[in-house]
Design a protein around this motif. Structure first.
Motif, short mmCIF file in Angstrom:
data_model
loop_
_atom_site.label_atom_id
_atom_site.label_comp_id
_atom_site.label_asym_id
_atom_site.label_seq_id
_atom_site.Cartn_x
_atom_site.Cartn_y
_atom_site.Cartn_z
N ARG A 121 -7.65 -3.53 -4.59
CA ARG A 121 -6.82 -2.49 -5.20
C ARG A 121 -6.46 -2.80 -6.66
O ARG A 121 -5.84 -3.80 -6.97
N MET A 178 1.15 3.13 -3.34
CA MET A 178 -0.04 3.42 -4.14
C MET A 178 -0.38 4.90 -4.24
O MET A 178 -1.28 5.28 -4.99
N SER A 180 -7.55 -7.49 -0.91
CA SER A 180 -8.20 -6.20 -1.15
C SER A 180 -8.46 -6.01 -2.64
O SER A 180 -7.92 -6.71 -3.49
N ALA A 189 0.81 -1.22 0.00
CA ALA A 189 0.00 0.00 0.00
C ALA A 189 0.84 1.27 0.00
O ALA A 189 0.41 2.30 -0.53
#
Length: 203
Positions: A83, A30, A81, A27
């Motif tokens: 994403r 990102m 997730s 993460a």
């Protein structure tokens, strides 16, 4: 997107189960703009040691696999997730196909929308492909029209959702897919206007 029909390319084995989207791109990367490219962050924490140096034993770091466009993994690839950046990392690293026995649903949908084919194979077939790659095979051929993978002397069937297949074959996104039904939509609108004129605005 580029249409996908048939690809013969270098393949990289990734013999691990449960490679989730948090592993595909951590993460912390990102927040960067997509224009900078996400390929260098693909599997960042799996590919590198605590000091940030590349782990020579990790398959993606093998110089013999540099430039691979096909990734072969074990089951439950892309779970976790939702994403979309996980797919950006794969696509920006040059991968056009991921072969695995199962995929996270949202990941697979995101993959198709970014021109990456999630090719689902039986678990035994997946292990056979991984074994072939471990034993010297370097290239695979993935034929989306036939839904077949050629691995050396073996041909293995794979599955993909029929709508996703259509989008990839044509290089379509969701808007392109909707526009392909333009005539049907117009015919329906005209027929409905004749049946229910009170429900339609005057043109």
């Amino acid at each position: 997107m580029r249409p996908f029909t048939r690809l013969t390319a270098l393949a990289c084995p990734l013999p691990f189960m449960g490679i989730d989207t948090d592993q595909l791109i951590p993460a912390r990367f990102m927040s960067r703009p997509r224009s900078e490219g996400y390929g260098d962050f693909l599997l960042y924490d799996r590919r590198r040691g605590a000091d940030g140096a590349l782990d020579a034993s990790f398959p993606l770091n093998d110089p013999a696999r540099a430039g691979a466009e096909i990734l072969v993994a074990q089951r439950n690839f892309g779970g976790g997730s939702s994403r979309e950046a996980a797919v950006y990392a794969l696509a920006d690293a040059g991968f056009r196909v991921v072969i695995a026995p199962s995929f996270g649903d949202i990941f697979a949908s995101n993959a198709v929308n970014n021109g990456v084919l999630p090719a689902k194979v039986g678990e035994d077939d997946g292990e056979a492909i991984l074994a072939a790659l471990a034993n010297g095979l370097s290239e695979l051929t993935v034929d989306l029209e036939r839904q077949e993978i050629v691995a050396g002397n073996h041909t293995i069937a794979f599955t993909v959702d029929s709508i996703w297949r259509k989008k990839l074959l044509n290089g379509w996104d969701d808007l392109d897919l909707t526009e392909s039904f333009a005539d049907d939509i117009a015919h329906f609108a005209d027929a409905d206007a004749a049946l229910r004129p009170w429900a339609h605005f005057a043109r």
